[in-house]
Each structure stands twice: as structure tokens, then as C-alpha cells.
Write a protein that holds these residues in place. Structure first.
Motif, PDB file in Angstrom:
ATOM      1  N   PHE A 171       0.839  -1.209   0.000  1.00 40.44           N
ATOM      2  CA  PHE A 171       0.000   0.000   0.000  1.00 40.44           C
ATOM      3  C   PHE A 171       0.873   1.258   0.000  1.00 40.44           C
ATOM      4  CE2 PHE A 171      -2.356   3.408   2.056  1.00 40.44           C
ATOM      5  CZ  PHE A 171      -3.549   3.395   1.348  1.00 40.44           C
ATOM      6  N   VAL A 172       1.900   1.265   0.841  1.00 37.69           N
ATOM      7  CA  VAL A 172       2.817   2.411   0.886  1.00 37.69           C
ATOM      8  C   VAL A 172       3.551   2.542  -0.449  1.00 37.69           C
ATOM      9  CG1 VAL A 172       4.867   3.374   2.012  1.00 37.69           C
ATOM     10  CG2 VAL A 172       3.089   2.261   3.382  1.00 37.69           C
ATOM     11  N   ALA A 174       2.450   1.691  -3.396  1.00 41.73           N
ATOM     12  CA  ALA A 174       1.522   2.269  -4.369  1.00 41.73           C
ATOM     13  C   ALA A 174       1.295   3.751  -4.107  1.00 41.73           C
ATOM     14  CB  ALA A 174       0.197   1.509  -4.329  1.00 41.73           C
ATOM     15  N   ALA A 175       1.078   4.102  -2.848  1.00 41.99           N
ATOM     16  CA  ALA A 175       0.823   5.505  -2.497  1.00 41.99           C
ATOM     17  C   ALA A 175       2.020   6.386  -2.828  1.00 41.99           C
ATOM     18  CB  ALA A 175       0.476   5.616  -1.017  1.00 41.99           C
ATOM     19  N   HIS A 177       3.725   6.378  -5.391  1.00 42.81           N
ATOM     20  CA  HIS A 177       3.701   6.757  -6.804  1.00 42.81           C
ATOM     21  C   HIS A 177       2.676   7.852  -7.102  1.00 42.81           C
ATOM     22  CE1 HIS A 177       5.791   2.880  -7.037  1.00 42.81           C
ATOM     23  NE2 HIS A 177       6.231   3.252  -8.220  1.00 42.81           N
ATOM     24  N   LEU A 178       1.851   8.198  -6.121  1.00 44.86           N
ATOM     25  CA  LEU A 178       0.784   9.174  -6.370  1.00 44.86           C
ATOM     26  C   LEU A 178       1.280  10.578  -6.730  1.00 44.86           C
ATOM     27  CD1 LEU A 178      -1.962   8.246  -3.728  1.00 44.86           C
ATOM     28  CD2 LEU A 178      -2.183   8.226  -6.231  1.00 44.86           C
ATOM     29  N   VAL A 192      -5.975   8.292  -9.179  1.00 46.57           N
ATOM     30  CA  VAL A 192      -5.708   7.609  -7.915  1.00 46.57           C
ATOM     31  C   VAL A 192      -5.946   6.108  -8.058  1.00 46.57           C
ATOM     32  CG1 VAL A 192      -6.419   7.368  -5.505  1.00 46.57           C
ATOM     33  CG2 VAL A 192      -6.202   9.647  -6.522  1.00 46.57           C
ATOM     34  N   THR A 195      -3.156   4.489 -10.211  1.00 52.69           N
ATOM     35  CA  THR A 195      -1.860   4.451  -9.527  1.00 52.69           C
ATOM     36  C   THR A 195      -1.847   3.417  -8.414  1.00 52.69           C
ATOM     37  OG1 THR A 195      -1.573   6.803 -10.018  1.00 52.69           O
ATOM     38  CG2 THR A 195      -0.154   5.848  -8.330  1.00 52.69           C
ATOM     39  N   MET A 196      -2.892   3.399  -7.623  1.00 46.30           N
ATOM     40  CA  MET A 196      -2.938   2.463  -6.507  1.00 46.30           C
ATOM     41  C   MET A 196      -3.065   1.024  -7.001  1.00 46.30           C
ATOM     42  SD  MET A 196      -2.466   4.305  -3.844  1.00 46.30           S
ATOM     43  CE  MET A 196      -2.793   3.067  -2.586  1.00 46.30           C
ATOM     44  N   PHE A 200      -0.159  -1.517  -6.342  1.00 46.74           N
ATOM     45  CA  PHE A 200      -0.439  -2.326  -5.158  1.00 46.74           C
ATOM     46  C   PHE A 200      -0.375  -3.820  -5.467  1.00 46.74           C
ATOM     47  CE2 PHE A 200      -3.552  -4.620  -2.505  1.00 46.74           C
ATOM     48  CZ  PHE A 200      -3.006  -4.379  -1.249  1.00 46.74           C
TER      49      PHE A 200
END
Length: 241
Positions: A171-172, A174-175, A177-178, A192, A195-196, A200
């Protein structure tokens, strides 16, 4: 110390590539602002090198300390089973990224109809994505999370602790890359979600490889994802310019 030195060198190299990518994508207004603030856009390269090297070193120290405590310090051993697992997860991850990109997100985000290969971007994907991100997110973050959860649950050997560590680190991952995605595509639910989702799910696979096969095979799986995507799937799906 050897691990920290290796992480430092790799961080400097990956940061240099990352910094060069950033300088090449600056708009004229952004470049003028950078030059006014830093004196030269080349300073971005130096900053990227130092920042990447510093974070990689910190993550290596954390991982080297925590990994023996939670049985995540597997020595590297050449294994056909592990190579096959890394290649399989790399192929699966590449498909989970490229196919939704083509079928769903390309039109929604107005992505180009053709894929343009870049050696600099490819090198950055392999070196920063495949190596540095695994040091940061798996060897550093995931290891420490597993250790903390093991302490809280009074056991570091229960599978649920490792699975939770894999999920949180993914999760971190993926986040993280936001910010770049929002800068490229603007902030929206589609940005969002893309990207997630596209980061993820591969992150789960890389975390599994780290848990069951070791850090080297997590890196191999991550590198395989970029190689398969940029040399095979994206050119086939989007056509090479």
C-alpha cells in the motif's frame, strides 16, 4: 557495513538516472523556477543522488538489524524454483499493469496511442524501481513492520504477521507513486485508482517473493516486470514509435 556501502553506491547511481529524467521532463516555467532557486537544473541530479543514497542506506541499516529477528534474512542461493517464481510474478505483474493500462486507463487519461521506448527511463525503472524500491519497501519497511507486528502479537512466526507486512508495504509502495502520477495526469479518481491498483497488486507479489525466496528474488521479480513491460507488452499493446 558492506550492505550499506552497496546501497549507498546503488542509490547514487539510481538517483543520477532519476535526476536526469526529472531535468528532461521540466517545462520551461519549471526550469526557470529551478534555475532561479538552485542556480542550475543540474543541481536536481545531485539532490536526487544524495536523497536516494541516504534513504537506501537508512533502509539497509533498518533491514540488516530487523531481518534476522523475523527470519527475513535469507541468504542468496541460486534456485530454479525461486527463479521461476520471480519470473512468473514478474510476468503476472507486467500483465496486471499493461493490460488495464491499455483497456481502461489509456482512454480515460488521454495517454498516447503509441509507446515510445526510452533507454533512460528503462534504466531508471530497472535500477531505481527494481533495486532501490525493493531495498526501501521490502528490506526496510516491510521487515520493520513485520518485526513491530510480531512484537505486538508476541509472535514473529505467524503467517498473518508476514501477510500484513506485505499488504502494508504494498500500500505504501503504491501511495508513493501518487505525487508523480498527479503531476502528470492531474488529481482525479481515475488517476488515484490507476496508480494504486497498478502498483499495489505487483507490490503484493514482490512482498511474497521477499518473504518466501529472499530480497534478491524480489528484486528479480520487480526487474522482470519492467523488462517484460517495456520490451514486450507495452510495444505490442501500444505499438512502438
Amino acid at each position: 557495513m558492506k550492505k550499506v556501502f552497496a546501497a549507498l553506491v546503488l542509490g547514487l547511481a539510481a538517483g543520477a538516472v532519476l535526476g536526469l529524467q526529472q531535468t528532461m521532463t521540466l517545462t520551461p516555467d519549471q526550469e526557470a523556477m529551478i534555475v532561479a532557486q538552485l542556480g542550475s537544473k543540474q543541481v536536481l541530479v545531485l539532490l536526487a543522488m544524495l536523497q536516494t543514497a541516504a534513504w537506501a542506506s537508512v533502509a539497509t541499516l533498518a533491514g540488516a538489524w530487523a531481518s534476522p529477528k523475523v527470519n527475513l534474512n535469507k541468504p542468496f542461493v541460486v534456485s530454479r524454483r525461486s527463479i521461476a517464481a520471480a519470473a512468473g510474478i514478474g510476468l503476472l505483474s507486467a500483465g496486471l499493469i499493461a493490460i488495464p493500462e491499455k483497456l481502461i486507463f489509456a482512454e480515460a487519461l488521454g495517454l498516447p496511442d503509441r509507446f515510445e521506448f526510452s533507454w533512460l527511463y528503462f534504466l531508471g525503472s530497472v535500477l531505481y524501481g527494481g533495486v532501490i524500491e525493493e531495498i526501501l519497501l521490502r528490506f526496510g519497511l516491510m521487515t520493520v513492520i513485520v518485526w513491530l507486528l510480531g512484537r505486538l502479537m508476541k509472535s514473529a512466526d505467524r503467517s498473518g504477521v508476514y501477510i500484513a507486512g506485505i499488504i502494508i508495504a504494498a500500500f505504501v509502495f503504491a501511495a508513493g507513486h501518487l505525487p508523480a502520477a498527479v503531476q502528470l495526469f492531474g488529481f482525479s479518481a481515475v488517476t488515484v485508482t490507476r496508480t494504486m491498483l497498478l502498483n499495489f497488486l505487483p507490490g503484493i507479489g514482490f512482498g511474497y517473493l521477499y518473504w518466501k525466496h529472499g530480497l534478491a528474488y524480489a528484486m528479480l521479480g520487480h526487474i522482470s516486470t519492467h523488462v517484460i513491460n517495456q520490451l514486450i507488452l507495452l510495444p505490442v499493446l501500444f505499438n512502438v514509435m
